[in-house]
Design a protein around this motif. Structure first.
Motif, PDB file in Angstrom:
ATOM      1  N   GLU A 122       0.887  -1.100  -0.110  1.00 48.91           N
ATOM      2  CA  GLU A 122       0.073  -0.089   0.229  1.00 48.91           C
ATOM      3  C   GLU A 122       0.850   0.982   0.244  1.00 48.91           C
ATOM      4  O   GLU A 122       0.147   2.402   0.085  1.00 48.91           O
ATOM      5  N   LEU A 123       2.132   1.111   0.065  1.00 52.99           N
ATOM      6  CA  LEU A 123       2.947   2.188  -0.187  1.00 52.99           C
ATOM      7  C   LEU A 123       3.480   2.572  -1.296  1.00 52.99           C
ATOM      8  O   LEU A 123       3.832   1.621  -2.386  1.00 52.99           O
ATOM      9  N   THR A 124       3.291   4.051  -1.996  1.00 58.10           N
ATOM     10  CA  THR A 124       3.487   4.453  -3.044  1.00 58.10           C
ATOM     11  C   THR A 124       4.516   5.684  -2.760  1.00 58.10           C
ATOM     12  O   THR A 124       4.446   6.550  -1.921  1.00 58.10           O
ATOM     13  N   LEU A 125       5.373   5.947  -3.985  1.00 57.41           N
ATOM     14  CA  LEU A 125       6.194   7.104  -4.129  1.00 57.41           C
ATOM     15  C   LEU A 125       6.248   7.682  -5.440  1.00 57.41           C
ATOM     16  O   LEU A 125       6.630   7.046  -6.410  1.00 57.41           O
ATOM     17  N   ASP A 126       5.411   8.827  -5.696  1.00 52.44           N
ATOM     18  CA  ASP A 126       5.681   9.412  -6.937  1.00 52.44           C
ATOM     19  C   ASP A 126       6.887  10.137  -7.467  1.00 52.44           C
ATOM     20  O   ASP A 126       7.318  11.023  -6.461  1.00 52.44           O
ATOM     21  N   LEU A 127       7.708   9.712  -8.309  1.00 53.92           N
ATOM     22  CA  LEU A 127       8.885  10.054  -8.567  1.00 53.92           C
ATOM     23  C   LEU A 127       9.087  11.594  -9.307  1.00 53.92           C
ATOM     24  O   LEU A 127      10.229  12.259  -8.918  1.00 53.92           O
ATOM     25  N   GLY A 174      -1.689   3.774   1.324  1.00 61.13           N
ATOM     26  CA  GLY A 174      -2.945   3.684   0.816  1.00 61.13           C
ATOM     27  C   GLY A 174      -3.608   4.950   0.401  1.00 61.13           C
ATOM     28  O   GLY A 174      -3.045   5.359  -0.538  1.00 61.13           O
ATOM     29  N   GLU A 175      -4.582   5.669   0.955  1.00 60.83           N
ATOM     30  CA  GLU A 175      -5.366   6.810   0.461  1.00 60.83           C
ATOM     31  C   GLU A 175      -4.590   8.149   1.307  1.00 60.83           C
ATOM     32  O   GLU A 175      -4.814   9.178   0.690  1.00 60.83           O
ATOM     33  N   GLU A 182       1.563   6.934  11.201  1.00 63.11           N
ATOM     34  CA  GLU A 182       0.433   8.214  11.715  1.00 63.11           C
ATOM     35  C   GLU A 182      -0.741   7.774  11.997  1.00 63.11           C
ATOM     36  O   GLU A 182      -1.010   8.322  13.134  1.00 63.11           O
ATOM     37  N   ASP A 183      -1.366   7.104  11.184  1.00 65.26           N
ATOM     38  CA  ASP A 183      -2.909   6.663  11.596  1.00 65.26           C
ATOM     39  C   ASP A 183      -3.026   5.433  12.226  1.00 65.26           C
ATOM     40  O   ASP A 183      -4.020   4.568  12.236  1.00 65.26           O
ATOM     41  N   GLY A 184      -1.790   4.782  12.782  1.00 65.23           N
ATOM     42  CA  GLY A 184      -1.902   3.468  13.397  1.00 65.23           C
ATOM     43  C   GLY A 184      -1.540   2.416  12.666  1.00 65.23           C
ATOM     44  O   GLY A 184      -1.756   1.194  13.019  1.00 65.23           O
TER      45      GLY A 184
END
Length: 223
Positions: A131-136, A144-145, A203-205
């Motif tokens: 669920e992790l994404t990184l926009d280069l 996630g969202e 951050e959100d648990g």
């Protein structure tokens, strides 16, 4: 980007090394399968140019061991063999592409660029693990969202983890790749910044995805 080249023919090794460096790549070279596996563990590359016939552990076995360990680093396999069955074996072992010797260096470079492009830019410039994404392009990160911003060091660390998921990255590798050659590894800066990054990721648990490998370094696993 760093490329690992594995070939026991020193003339071929020197030729590929020089061509890659002229293209701006960082290059590590080894001449055996056992050295290749050690190099993959100690300093994970962005791609591997791997000869099929090696003096100890052959290229097929190296590739199979990489994939069995969850290492999805792109592999361009080289061989002097021409039989279709040999090419199929290489691809079935987990290689991403196949190049028969003798080959033109221009073709090797083009195939390598295509492998790297498919890996890192195939999703519109996104690196994605679970669920992790990184926009280069925008340097924006999401879990996630949920979007979150990163400092330069945090971004570089997360990019390194996402490029090498499920691989244990040693403290030395991370310090060298993120801070540079001359960074004083006697400081605790790496642990501090991993802590900063974890707080943003959790951050959100959300469950932890960057895990400490005691006495060695860190590994990113799917949450």
């Amino acid at each position: 980007m760093r490329i690992l080249v594995v070939d026991d023919d020193t003339a071929v090794l020197r030729s590929i090394d020089r061509a890659l460096r002229l293209e701006g790549y960082e290059v590590d070279t080894v001449t055996s399968g056992s050295e290749a596996l050690e190099a993959l563990a100690q300093n994970p590359p962005d791609a591997v140019v791997l000869d099929l016939q090696l003096p100890d552990i052959d290229g097929l076995t190296v590739c199979r061991r990489m994939r069995a360990a969850g290492d999805d680093t792109p592999v361009l396999m080289l061989t002097a063999r021409h039989a279709i069955d040999d090419r199929v074996q290489g691809l079935d072992a987990g290689a991403d592409d196949y190049l028969v010797k003798p080959f033109a260096l221009a073709e090797l470079l083009a195939r390598l660029r295509a492998l790297l492009r498919r890996r890192f830019e195939g999703e519109g410039g996104l690196l994605r693990v679970g669920e992790l994404t990184l926009d280069l392009s925008s340097r924006q990160a999401h879990r996630g969202e949920r979007a979150f911003t990163l400092t330069r060091i945090e971004y570089d660390l997360l990019e390194m983890f996402l490029r090498h998921p499920r691989q244990v990255l040693t403290r030395e590798v991370l310090l060298h790749r993120v801070w540079g050659f001359d960074f004083d590894s006697g400081t605790n800066s790496l642990a501090v910044y991993v802590g900063y990054l974890r707080r943003k990721l959790e951050e959100d648990g959300e469950p932890r995805c960057i895990h400490t490998v005691r006495g060695v370094g860190y590994v990113l696993r799917d949450a």
